[in-house]
Design an enzyme around this catalytic site. Sequence first.
Site, short mmCIF file in Angstrom:
data_model
loop_
_atom_site.label_atom_id
_atom_site.label_comp_id
_atom_site.label_asym_id
_atom_site.label_seq_id
_atom_site.Cartn_x
_atom_site.Cartn_y
_atom_site.Cartn_z
N CYS A 150 0.91 -1.49 0.16
CA CYS A 150 0.21 0.40 -0.23
C CYS A 150 0.86 0.80 0.17
O CYS A 150 0.98 2.12 -1.15
CB CYS A 150 -0.63 0.01 0.75
SG CYS A 150 -2.00 1.50 0.92
N GLU A 200 -4.36 -3.91 -4.95
CA GLU A 200 -4.10 -2.20 -4.75
C GLU A 200 -4.37 -1.91 -6.47
O GLU A 200 -5.08 -0.43 -6.59
CB GLU A 200 -2.76 -2.20 -4.78
CG GLU A 200 -2.36 -1.90 -3.32
CD GLU A 200 -2.94 -0.72 -2.89
OE1 GLU A 200 -3.18 0.38 -3.18
OE2 GLU A 200 -3.01 -0.49 -1.24
#
EC number: 3.5.99.2
Length: 229
Positions: free
Chosen positions: A137, A208
């Site tokens: 992330c 993601e």
Amino acid sequence: MEFSQKLYQAAKPIINDIYEDDFIQKMLSGDIGADALRHYLKADAAYLKEFTNLYALLIPKMNSMNDVKFLVEQIEFMVEGEVLAHDILAQIVGESYEEIIKTKVWPPSGDHYIKHMYFQAHSRENAIYTIAAMAPCPYIYAELAKRSQSDHKLNREKDTAKWFDFYSTEMDDIINVFEALMNKLAESMSDKELEQVKQVFLESCIHERRFFNMAMTLEQWEFGGKVND
């Protein structure tokens, strides 16, 4: 090559794909729609709440008080610091961040990503698995933002450029700590175990990508079975 660098190298193709996908390209040009930004902000608010909880789950797995202290600081950053990036997007939408996130969303891509991280935290004693699930992330946001700084497609006349500027610097501390922790923990692991950690890391990279795409498609749960009048 340190273990974290091997992970980053393996993730390059996925990050390149994310950069070329519609969300980042529209952010670069400043042409991203308000609906996509609203959906992203709502989903990200739910995601970040759980991401903060994951830091708390990591703390008992830490052997160093310095590491514990840093994780506590990161919890504070998630609650307060990253709101600056969200405010940038909310201002583009023309609404306050607090008003936007009053309506909660929990799209499939966010759901699967969060459950992937929680699975590592609850099923693996070794902290490296949880870290490997969380590390993509901040790393991906930073990589995308740093790449944007030399991209002629970054429209400096649009406020979306400020979003890239924020993430080009603000993720460095957590990236460095996650790197150090993974490299240290990897030293005592077998090749087979490290391959499992790599798999966890790359799965989060895919999550993601799906999360960004979720904003563009305004993704929601589809259960089918429409009733015909």
